[in-house]
Design a protein around this motif. Sequence first.
Motif, PDB file in Angstrom:
ATOM      1  N   ARG A 155       4.849   5.403  -8.209  1.00 18.26           N
ATOM      2  CA  ARG A 155       4.286   4.062  -8.409  1.00 18.26           C
ATOM      3  C   ARG A 155       3.665   3.897  -9.798  1.00 18.26           C
ATOM      4  NH1 ARG A 155       2.923   0.895  -3.811  1.00 18.26           N
ATOM      5  NH2 ARG A 155       4.129   1.613  -2.020  1.00 18.26           N
ATOM      6  N   GLY A 156       3.756   4.922 -10.631  1.00 14.17           N
ATOM      7  CA  GLY A 156       3.233   4.813 -11.983  1.00 14.17           C
ATOM      8  C   GLY A 156       1.847   5.372 -12.187  1.00 14.17           C
ATOM      9  N   TYR A 157       1.250   5.980 -11.157  1.00 17.39           N
ATOM     10  CA  TYR A 157      -0.057   6.606 -11.304  1.00 17.39           C
ATOM     11  C   TYR A 157       0.096   8.030 -11.835  1.00 17.39           C
ATOM     12  CZ  TYR A 157      -1.799   2.684  -8.562  1.00 17.39           C
ATOM     13  OH  TYR A 157      -2.114   1.412  -8.117  1.00 17.39           O
ATOM     14  N   ALA A 190       0.829  -1.207   0.000  1.00 17.65           N
ATOM     15  CA  ALA A 190       0.000   0.000   0.000  1.00 17.65           C
ATOM     16  C   ALA A 190       0.864   1.259   0.000  1.00 17.65           C
ATOM     17  CB  ALA A 190      -0.921   0.009   1.215  1.00 17.65           C
ATOM     18  N   VAL A 191       0.302   2.332  -0.519  1.00 20.19           N
ATOM     19  CA  VAL A 191       0.922   3.650  -0.428  1.00 20.19           C
ATOM     20  C   VAL A 191       0.497   4.257   0.907  1.00 20.19           C
ATOM     21  CG1 VAL A 191       1.061   5.962  -1.423  1.00 20.19           C
ATOM     22  CG2 VAL A 191       0.911   3.951  -2.920  1.00 20.19           C
ATOM     23  N   LEU A 192       1.468   4.586   1.742  1.00 20.75           N
ATOM     24  CA  LEU A 192       1.177   5.132   3.063  1.00 20.75           C
ATOM     25  C   LEU A 192       1.203   6.656   3.020  1.00 20.75           C
ATOM     26  CD1 LEU A 192       3.194   2.712   5.354  1.00 20.75           C
ATOM     27  CD2 LEU A 192       0.842   2.514   4.509  1.00 20.75           C
ATOM     28  N   ALA A 193       0.146   7.253   3.521  1.00 21.41           N
ATOM     29  CA  ALA A 193       0.022   8.698   3.531  1.00 21.41           C
ATOM     30  C   ALA A 193       0.572   9.270   4.830  1.00 21.41           C
ATOM     31  CB  ALA A 193      -1.437   9.101   3.357  1.00 21.41           C
ATOM     32  N   THR A 194       0.973  10.528   4.780  1.00 20.18           N
ATOM     33  CA  THR A 194       1.469  11.225   5.959  1.00 20.18           C
ATOM     34  C   THR A 194       0.342  12.023   6.607  1.00 20.18           C
ATOM     35  OG1 THR A 194       2.044  13.223   4.739  1.00 20.18           O
ATOM     36  CG2 THR A 194       3.709  11.471   4.838  1.00 20.18           C
ATOM     37  N   GLU A 195       0.639  12.578   7.779  1.00 18.38           N
ATOM     38  CA  GLU A 195      -0.346  13.431   8.448  1.00 18.38           C
ATOM     39  C   GLU A 195      -0.708  14.628   7.568  1.00 18.38           C
ATOM     40  OE1 GLU A 195      -1.041  15.759  12.703  1.00 18.38           O
ATOM     41  OE2 GLU A 195       0.908  14.866  12.225  1.00 18.38           O
ATOM     42  N   ALA A 196       0.268  15.196   6.864  1.00 16.94           N
ATOM     43  CA  ALA A 196      -0.011  16.336   5.986  1.00 16.94           C
ATOM     44  C   ALA A 196      -0.944  15.937   4.850  1.00 16.94           C
ATOM     45  CB  ALA A 196       1.291  16.897   5.427  1.00 16.94           C
ATOM     46  N   ASP A 197      -0.757  14.734   4.293  1.00 20.65           N
ATOM     47  CA  ASP A 197      -1.661  14.244   3.245  1.00 20.65           C
ATOM     48  C   ASP A 197      -3.084  14.158   3.773  1.00 20.65           C
ATOM     49  OD1 ASP A 197       0.476  13.773   1.417  1.00 20.65           O
ATOM     50  OD2 ASP A 197       0.821  11.792   2.294  1.00 20.65           O
ATOM     51  N   ALA A 198      -3.239  13.559   4.954  1.00 24.99           N
ATOM     52  CA  ALA A 198      -4.567  13.333   5.509  1.00 24.99           C
ATOM     53  C   ALA A 198      -5.238  14.641   5.914  1.00 24.99           C
ATOM     54  CB  ALA A 198      -4.476  12.401   6.706  1.00 24.99           C
TER      55      ALA A 198
END
Length: 288
Positions: free
Chosen positions: A251-253, A213-221
């Motif tokens: 990741r290629g997206y 999975a791609v893990l998001a950071t607090e800033a992303d959330a």
Amino acid sequence: MRVPVRRHYLMCPPRYFTVEYTINPWMDPSQPVSAEKAMAEWNTLAETYRGFGHTVDAIEPEPGLPDMVFAANSGTVVGGRVLGSRFRAPQRAAEADHFRRWFVDHGFRDVVMPTHINEAEGDFAWTGTLLLAGTGFRTDPGAHAEAQEVLGVPVVSLQLVDPRYYHLDTALFVLAEGSQGDRDQDLRPQIAYYPEAFSPGSQQVLRRLFPDAVLATEADAACLGLNGVSDGRNVVLPQEATGLAERLAARGYEPVLVDISELRKAGGGPKCCTLEIRNPADNPHSTL
């Protein structure tokens, strides 16, 4: 090379958009909002989907239901079966029947309204092989078993623990759906999520099911960056989610950043505005 898959979406224009009450941490009735700006953001989002070749239907908004723009909370559709919604907040309760009527009027005959509190794709994420189901703030745990019975798909329950991320779709979204077939043809679904939004046990489940999975950071959330929409290649995100966009691109997206700053004042982003219709008649595996 990521391959986009044709999608069918249902959306509701924010003609009556306003923030007059508080039912999530993002809403502040003392702050000014602009229905005109919200409509412009919504139009850009809808045209972005159409530009990718996706089908976008629109349901008529109703006066007095300003959150009806967040269509994802009003139905979960898998294999043409529709599980409607039952809202926890009384301010949104009337939305459920408007969406139920839309499905019936558009030829959906397998429509079930839930008995448990169920905020639909706000707390349900279809991965192509199983339904991830959130609970903790809105959707009742009993709704997870009900979804499994109505939709006929396996359900995995996940516990949300941070009130800022009160719906699953504020903390997790599906990047690419998986499929099950012969061993050589199995495709593992891919997701992105913010680990700290989940209980320790749910974090372990997610690591086990989605090790890549791609893990998001607090800033992303914090900018509702996990409230994204992906067709398997193109990923629509709030424009502030630049860190997540970089990781997805690696990741290629193909990240596509859009402005949802006005809609976010009511706690919504791209996914909140987007109910996906998974109907066999739409040929959901058709690539673009």
